[in-house]
Design a protein around this motif. Sequence first.
Motif, PDB file in Angstrom:
ATOM      1  N   ALA A   1       0.835  -1.205   0.000  1.00  7.59           N
ATOM      2  CA  ALA A   1       0.000   0.000   0.000  1.00  7.59           C
ATOM      3  C   ALA A   1       0.870   1.256   0.000  1.00  7.59           C
ATOM      4  O   ALA A   1       2.096   1.192   0.132  1.00  7.59           O
ATOM      5  CB  ALA A   1      -0.924  -0.003   1.213  1.00  7.59           C
ATOM      6  N   GLU A   2       0.208   2.391  -0.136  1.00  8.38           N
ATOM      7  CA  GLU A   2       0.876   3.686  -0.051  1.00  8.38           C
ATOM      8  C   GLU A   2       0.563   4.328   1.298  1.00  8.38           C
ATOM      9  O   GLU A   2      -0.359   3.908   2.001  1.00  8.38           O
ATOM     10  CB  GLU A   2       0.402   4.608  -1.183  1.00  8.38           C
ATOM     11  CG  GLU A   2       0.734   4.096  -2.579  1.00  8.38           C
ATOM     12  CD  GLU A   2       0.238   5.043  -3.660  1.00  8.38           C
ATOM     13  OE1 GLU A   2      -0.518   5.979  -3.320  1.00  8.38           O
ATOM     14  OE2 GLU A   2       0.612   4.843  -4.825  1.00  8.38           O
ATOM     15  N   VAL A   3       1.326   5.358   1.655  1.00  8.12           N
ATOM     16  CA  VAL A   3       1.115   6.098   2.893  1.00  8.12           C
ATOM     17  C   VAL A   3       0.605   7.496   2.558  1.00  8.12           C
ATOM     18  O   VAL A   3       1.136   8.158   1.662  1.00  8.12           O
ATOM     19  CB  VAL A   3       2.405   6.196   3.721  1.00  8.12           C
ATOM     20  CG1 VAL A   3       2.187   7.060   4.969  1.00  8.12           C
ATOM     21  CG2 VAL A   3       2.887   4.811   4.130  1.00  8.12           C
ATOM     22  N   ALA A   4      -0.432   7.924   3.252  1.00 12.97           N
ATOM     23  CA  ALA A   4      -0.969   9.268   3.077  1.00 12.97           C
ATOM     24  C   ALA A   4      -1.328   9.827   4.456  1.00 12.97           C
ATOM     25  O   ALA A   4      -1.347   9.107   5.453  1.00 12.97           O
ATOM     26  CB  ALA A   4      -2.195   9.252   2.168  1.00 12.97           C
ATOM     27  N   VAL A   5      -1.618  11.124   4.514  1.00 17.97           N
ATOM     28  CA  VAL A   5      -1.932  11.797   5.776  1.00 17.97           C
ATOM     29  C   VAL A   5      -3.437  11.985   5.907  1.00 17.97           C
ATOM     30  O   VAL A   5      -4.102  12.463   4.983  1.00 17.97           O
ATOM     31  CB  VAL A   5      -1.225  13.165   5.861  1.00 17.97           C
ATOM     32  CG1 VAL A   5      -1.725  13.953   7.072  1.00 17.97           C
ATOM     33  CG2 VAL A   5       0.282  12.976   5.940  1.00 17.97           C
ATOM     34  N   LEU A   6      -3.969  11.583   7.059  1.00 19.06           N
ATOM     35  CA  LEU A   6      -5.339  11.894   7.452  1.00 19.06           C
ATOM     36  C   LEU A   6      -5.248  12.582   8.805  1.00 19.06           C
ATOM     37  O   LEU A   6      -4.680  12.034   9.746  1.00 19.06           O
ATOM     38  CB  LEU A   6      -6.193  10.628   7.545  1.00 19.06           C
ATOM     39  CG  LEU A   6      -7.711  10.837   7.609  1.00 19.06           C
ATOM     40  CD1 LEU A   6      -8.234  11.444   6.304  1.00 19.06           C
ATOM     41  CD2 LEU A   6      -8.423   9.525   7.904  1.00 19.06           C
ATOM     42  N   ASP A   7      -5.785  13.787   8.890  1.00 18.16           N
ATOM     43  CA  ASP A   7      -5.536  14.645  10.042  1.00 18.16           C
ATOM     44  C   ASP A   7      -6.694  14.578  11.039  1.00 18.16           C
ATOM     45  O   ASP A   7      -7.818  14.931  10.705  1.00 18.16           O
ATOM     46  CB  ASP A   7      -5.363  16.088   9.565  1.00 18.16           C
ATOM     47  CG  ASP A   7      -4.737  16.983  10.609  1.00 18.16           C
ATOM     48  OD1 ASP A   7      -4.910  16.711  11.810  1.00 18.16           O
ATOM     49  OD2 ASP A   7      -4.068  17.960  10.228  1.00 18.16           O
ATOM     50  N   PRO A   8      -6.445  14.144  12.288  1.00 14.50           N
ATOM     51  CA  PRO A   8      -7.515  14.116  13.287  1.00 14.50           C
ATOM     52  C   PRO A   8      -7.814  15.475  13.888  1.00 14.50           C
ATOM     53  O   PRO A   8      -8.635  15.592  14.794  1.00 14.50           O
ATOM     54  CB  PRO A   8      -6.978  13.157  14.346  1.00 14.50           C
ATOM     55  CG  PRO A   8      -5.500  13.331  14.272  1.00 14.50           C
ATOM     56  CD  PRO A   8      -5.186  13.588  12.812  1.00 14.50           C
ATOM     57  N   LEU A   9      -7.150  16.502  13.388  1.00 15.52           N
ATOM     58  CA  LEU A   9      -7.406  17.882  13.785  1.00 15.52           C
ATOM     59  C   LEU A   9      -7.149  18.125  15.264  1.00 15.52           C
ATOM     60  O   LEU A   9      -7.843  18.905  15.906  1.00 15.52           O
ATOM     61  CB  LEU A   9      -8.845  18.285  13.432  1.00 15.52           C
ATOM     62  CG  LEU A   9      -9.013  18.973  12.085  1.00 15.52           C
ATOM     63  CD1 LEU A   9     -10.443  18.853  11.575  1.00 15.52           C
ATOM     64  CD2 LEU A   9      -8.642  20.445  12.205  1.00 15.52           C
ATOM     65  N   GLU A  10      -6.135  17.474  15.788  1.00 16.98           N
ATOM     66  CA  GLU A  10      -5.766  17.725  17.174  1.00 16.98           C
ATOM     67  C   GLU A  10      -4.833  18.923  17.288  1.00 16.98           C
ATOM     68  O   GLU A  10      -4.564  19.410  18.379  1.00 16.98           O
ATOM     69  CB  GLU A  10      -5.112  16.475  17.760  1.00 16.98           C
ATOM     70  CG  GLU A  10      -6.101  15.316  17.884  1.00 16.98           C
ATOM     71  CD  GLU A  10      -5.469  14.049  18.422  1.00 16.98           C
ATOM     72  OE1 GLU A  10      -4.222  13.931  18.332  1.00 16.98           O
ATOM     73  OE2 GLU A  10      -6.204  13.183  18.914  1.00 16.98           O
ATOM     74  N   GLY A  11      -4.343  19.399  16.161  1.00 21.09           N
ATOM     75  CA  GLY A  11      -3.496  20.574  16.094  1.00 21.09           C
ATOM     76  C   GLY A  11      -3.219  20.889  14.640  1.00 21.09           C
ATOM     77  O   GLY A  11      -3.477  20.067  13.758  1.00 21.09           O
ATOM     78  N   VAL A  12      -2.705  22.070  14.374  1.00 20.44           N
ATOM     79  CA  VAL A  12      -2.385  22.473  13.007  1.00 20.44           C
ATOM     80  C   VAL A  12      -0.876  22.558  12.874  1.00 20.44           C
ATOM     81  O   VAL A  12      -0.211  23.257  13.636  1.00 20.44           O
ATOM     82  CB  VAL A  12      -3.019  23.833  12.654  1.00 20.44           C
ATOM     83  CG1 VAL A  12      -2.670  24.228  11.227  1.00 20.44           C
ATOM     84  CG2 VAL A  12      -4.528  23.776  12.828  1.00 20.44           C
ATOM     85  N   THR A  13      -0.337  21.818  11.913  1.00 22.84           N
ATOM     86  CA  THR A  13       1.101  21.822  11.670  1.00 22.84           C
ATOM     87  C   THR A  13       1.348  22.054  10.186  1.00 22.84           C
ATOM     88  O   THR A  13       0.413  22.106   9.374  1.00 22.84           O
ATOM     89  CB  THR A  13       1.738  20.482  12.088  1.00 22.84           C
ATOM     90  OG1 THR A  13       1.438  19.487  11.100  1.00 22.84           O
ATOM     91  CG2 THR A  13       1.246  20.023  13.452  1.00 22.84           C
ATOM     92  N   GLU A  14       2.635  22.132   9.821  1.00 24.31           N
ATOM     93  CA  GLU A  14       2.974  22.317   8.409  1.00 24.31           C
ATOM     94  C   GLU A  14       2.615  21.092   7.583  1.00 24.31           C
ATOM     95  O   GLU A  14       2.532  21.172   6.359  1.00 24.31           O
ATOM     96  CB  GLU A  14       4.462  22.622   8.270  1.00 24.31           C
ATOM     97  CG  GLU A  14       5.379  21.529   8.790  1.00 24.31           C
ATOM     98  CD  GLU A  14       6.845  21.893   8.699  1.00 24.31           C
ATOM     99  OE1 GLU A  14       7.680  20.992   8.890  1.00 24.31           O
ATOM    100  OE2 GLU A  14       7.142  23.072   8.427  1.00 24.31           O
ATOM    101  N   ASP A  15       2.390  19.960   8.237  1.00 23.77           N
ATOM    102  CA  ASP A  15       1.997  18.742   7.527  1.00 23.77           C
ATOM    103  C   ASP A  15       0.486  18.579   7.423  1.00 23.77           C
ATOM    104  O   ASP A  15       0.006  17.621   6.806  1.00 23.77           O
ATOM    105  CB  ASP A  15       2.578  17.512   8.235  1.00 23.77           C
ATOM    106  CG  ASP A  15       4.099  17.482   8.196  1.00 23.77           C
ATOM    107  OD1 ASP A  15       4.664  17.883   7.154  1.00 23.77           O
ATOM    108  OD2 ASP A  15       4.710  17.084   9.196  1.00 23.77           O
ATOM    109  N   SER A  16      -0.273  19.482   8.031  1.00 21.08           N
ATOM    110  CA  SER A  16      -1.724  19.413   7.942  1.00 21.08           C
ATOM    111  C   SER A  16      -2.181  19.770   6.535  1.00 21.08           C
ATOM    112  O   SER A  16      -1.554  20.599   5.866  1.00 21.08           O
ATOM    113  CB  SER A  16      -2.367  20.371   8.953  1.00 21.08           C
ATOM    114  OG  SER A  16      -2.018  20.025  10.279  1.00 21.08           O
ATOM    115  N   PRO A  17      -3.285  19.174   6.077  1.00 27.50           N
ATOM    116  CA  PRO A  17      -3.779  19.458   4.717  1.00 27.50           C
ATOM    117  C   PRO A  17      -4.607  20.733   4.656  1.00 27.50           C
ATOM    118  O   PRO A  17      -5.575  20.823   3.911  1.00 27.50           O
ATOM    119  CB  PRO A  17      -4.639  18.229   4.420  1.00 27.50           C
ATOM    120  CG  PRO A  17      -5.167  17.806   5.742  1.00 27.50           C
ATOM    121  CD  PRO A  17      -4.061  18.084   6.733  1.00 27.50           C
ATOM    122  N   GLY A  18      -4.234  21.729   5.415  1.00 31.76           N
ATOM    123  CA  GLY A  18      -4.949  22.998   5.454  1.00 31.76           C
ATOM    124  C   GLY A  18      -4.434  23.806   6.619  1.00 31.76           C
ATOM    125  O   GLY A  18      -3.553  23.371   7.369  1.00 31.76           O
TER     126      GLY A  18
END
Length: 377
Positions: A339-356
């Motif tokens: 499989a591939e790896v992707a980011v899903l954000d639980p919105l526990e904080g905002v970082t430079e890796d967040s999708p927004g």
Amino acid sequence: MRTGTTVRAAAVGAATLMMITACGDGGGADGAGPDAELSLVTGVYPLEWLAGQVGGDRVTVTQLTEPGAEPHDLELTGRQLGEVTDADLAFYVSGLQPAVDEAVEQQAPDTALDVADVVELHPVAEGGGHDHSEEEHSDEEHAEEGHDHSEEGHDHAEDGHSEEEGHTEEEHGHSDEEHTEESHSDEAREEGHAEEEGDGHDHGEFDPHFWLDVDLMAETAHALADRMAEIDPEGAATYTDNAEAVAAELAAIGQEYDEGLASCTHREVVVGHTAFSYLTEAYGLEQIGVSGIDPDTDPSPSQIAAIADTVEELGIGTVFTEPLMPPETAETIAAESGAEVAVLDPLEGVTEDSPGDDYPSIMRGNLEALTTALECS
């Protein structure tokens, strides 16, 4: 899913959210200036964002968690304890941050708003996760029993937004009877998902990550507006109007999720820890968590192997990691399963890796990640 959902065009089209500076640069005060009428303190980004949107210029919002820090690990300094004591309102969700729970109990029991008293939080399933198979969540169930992202779906009368008006298990269609033995690979997943030796944070009986359900966020916005109005009666109309605008924006996001996830090749979502139950339950997806609800619990080699086997068996093409979690476990599972790896954000904080850079954009970024991973059309 929820194909019968409609949103009143007037409600969504006319709503304009106030874009104030509550974009997750925590560890200090956000929002209004020194002339604000109300001070509020909170410990996790989604509540910071919601308080800023509802409070507007009348409220100063102080975030207790530093930028990029894991909110579950928060330990309060003496200065921060003073901020909790001095704030007009402590806005939190019990069970998420033990340090905040303790501070509120000791310093601000009469000036706090606990989200757990406002909405019906979901119980944490045995083993820390919520596993819901495709058989349990048919399109028909979500058309009839899912969230209604319309004004009618958010009737917030003056009698206090009771739990009866909120999100009962019947509305979500997740009764005990639905969790049958027909769920595929149940035994393997119970073995793979159990928190076998974790000694991290205990979230108690209920999952605090309610903010991934836009309907519960809207319900909380109205309750917060009511509480702010009690403290600052002159701002009552402002708080009410802002809460309505927030609810309309949340309804629009919910509509986008309804449409985007209505037809997907896969419905299994493999995540680092089971913080996504509210999202997956709302849209008929199956969450497969590697380490349970506690992000600090390291999965055993047997757990990782079991998840990798499940990913390969079901032909799952994506394993999700999170901005505030190390990616190594997801990378190992992906390597073993193809499989591939992707980011899903639980919105526990905002970082430079967040999708927004704020709650709405991250929620929409998560939707894009899901529709790609699940091959939705």
